[in-house]
Design a protein around this motif. Sequence first.
Motif, PDB file in Angstrom:
ATOM      1  N   GLY A   1     -48.943 -68.185 -66.967  1.00 29.33           N
ATOM      2  CA  GLY A   1     -49.642 -66.914 -67.139  1.00 29.33           C
ATOM      3  C   GLY A   1     -49.411 -66.024 -65.933  1.00 29.33           C
ATOM      4  O   GLY A   1     -48.821 -66.439 -64.937  1.00 29.33           O
TER       5      GLY A   1
ATOM      6  N   PRO B   1     -56.577 -62.740 -67.823  1.00 26.45           N
ATOM      7  CA  PRO B   1     -56.662 -62.397 -69.253  1.00 26.45           C
ATOM      8  C   PRO B   1     -57.200 -63.516 -70.126  1.00 26.45           C
ATOM      9  O   PRO B   1     -57.820 -63.256 -71.162  1.00 26.45           O
ATOM     10  N   TRP B   2     -56.985 -64.759 -69.716  1.00 25.49           N
ATOM     11  CA  TRP B   2     -57.397 -65.895 -70.552  1.00 25.49           C
ATOM     12  C   TRP B   2     -58.829 -66.346 -70.290  1.00 25.49           C
ATOM     13  O   TRP B   2     -59.323 -67.245 -70.946  1.00 25.49           O
ATOM     14  N   GLN B   3     -59.512 -65.753 -69.307  1.00 24.26           N
ATOM     15  CA  GLN B   3     -60.877 -66.162 -68.996  1.00 24.26           C
ATOM     16  C   GLN B   3     -61.856 -65.441 -69.922  1.00 24.26           C
ATOM     17  O   GLN B   3     -61.996 -64.220 -69.865  1.00 24.26           O
ATOM     18  N   GLU B   4     -62.537 -66.219 -70.755  1.00 25.71           N
ATOM     19  CA  GLU B   4     -63.458 -65.638 -71.734  1.00 25.71           C
ATOM     20  C   GLU B   4     -64.859 -65.456 -71.164  1.00 25.71           C
ATOM     21  O   GLU B   4     -65.530 -64.481 -71.454  1.00 25.71           O
TER      22      GLU B   4
ATOM     23  N   ARG C   1     -51.497 -62.990 -63.502  1.00 28.01           N
ATOM     24  CA  ARG C   1     -52.713 -62.229 -63.227  1.00 28.01           C
ATOM     25  C   ARG C   1     -52.470 -61.270 -62.078  1.00 28.01           C
ATOM     26  O   ARG C   1     -51.505 -61.414 -61.322  1.00 28.01           O
TER      27      ARG C   1
ATOM     28  N   TRP D   1     -60.710 -60.293 -63.849  1.00 32.77           N
ATOM     29  CA  TRP D   1     -60.620 -61.609 -64.458  1.00 32.77           C
ATOM     30  C   TRP D   1     -59.217 -61.836 -65.017  1.00 32.77           C
ATOM     31  O   TRP D   1     -58.542 -60.900 -65.438  1.00 32.77           O
TER      32      TRP D   1
ATOM     33  N   ARG E   1     -50.037 -73.618 -69.865  1.00 32.77           N
ATOM     34  CA  ARG E   1     -49.046 -72.593 -70.154  1.00 32.77           C
ATOM     35  C   ARG E   1     -48.956 -71.601 -68.990  1.00 32.77           C
ATOM     36  O   ARG E   1     -49.950 -71.331 -68.331  1.00 32.77           O
TER      37      ARG E   1
ATOM     38  N   ASN F   1     -50.772 -70.723 -63.750  1.00 30.00           N
ATOM     39  CA  ASN F   1     -50.862 -71.460 -65.004  1.00 30.00           C
ATOM     40  C   ASN F   1     -52.243 -71.316 -65.617  1.00 30.00           C
ATOM     41  O   ASN F   1     -53.256 -71.323 -64.912  1.00 30.00           O
ATOM     42  N   GLN F   2     -52.284 -71.196 -66.931  1.00 31.46           N
ATOM     43  CA  GLN F   2     -53.542 -71.163 -67.660  1.00 31.46           C
ATOM     44  C   GLN F   2     -54.131 -72.576 -67.721  1.00 31.46           C
ATOM     45  O   GLN F   2     -53.445 -73.551 -67.429  1.00 31.46           O
TER      46      GLN F   2
ATOM     47  N   ASP G   1     -54.629 -74.536 -70.046  1.00 34.28           N
ATOM     48  CA  ASP G   1     -53.910 -75.454 -70.935  1.00 34.28           C
ATOM     49  C   ASP G   1     -52.505 -75.758 -70.439  1.00 34.28           C
ATOM     50  O   ASP G   1     -51.724 -76.438 -71.118  1.00 34.28           O
TER      51      ASP G   1
END
Length: 221
Positions: free
Chosen positions: A208, A161-164, A210, A159, A206, A201-202, A204
């Motif tokens: 990122g 890093p920003w995926q909760e 992966r 996943w 920003r 891109n994340q 939002d």
Amino acid sequence: MAHEHHHHSPGQAPEADIVGEEYWDSRYRESGKVWSGDANAVLARQAEGLAPGRALDLGCGEGGDAVWLARKGWHVTGTDISGVALERAAAHAADAGVADLTEWQRHDLAESFPAGRYDLVSACFLHTFGEFPRERILRRAAAAVAPGGILLVVGHAGWAPWQEDRPKVAFPTPDEVVAQLELPVGAWEVLLAEEHERAQNQPDGRPGTRTDNAVKVRRLA
């Protein structure tokens, strides 16, 4: 019902009983254009030097990879579970002037598979939620490679890093993918099996990064 899906990171987990054609058609209808229309960078890099022939794009989505290959002179069969995606892929090919080099087939790869032998079989980001016979599908993909041809498998290493929300999805390592293919000894050459980082891109906006991975194998003549 399992699903194959092209260059897509699973996000919100759907209900188990709707992960099929209706679910993915709905996902595509949510937006006029889900993907950029550009080819996956790994596919472009790994296919750049290959002599054009017949190609199979598994989980082709809106046709970015297939159209890129057709522009390079390949005759491409693109397949996806979503009829909505395939309609967009056909329109993309027509707009690009390569409709005569592309054909589109709807398959749930857990149930059916395109016929024929191909000089390049590409499976980019063939991930989905829940039960999905990915290993069996990739072995069938290998069986569809003509002598001297290439199988390219690109996937996420995990996943972002920003995926909760992280529902159960299989993310095998490159070595695991090679093992899962069960390639007969002496009949194949492993050209690439490694992880790589890429910018994405994340949500939002920003920037990122992966980690993905790629396996490239050639069937020996």
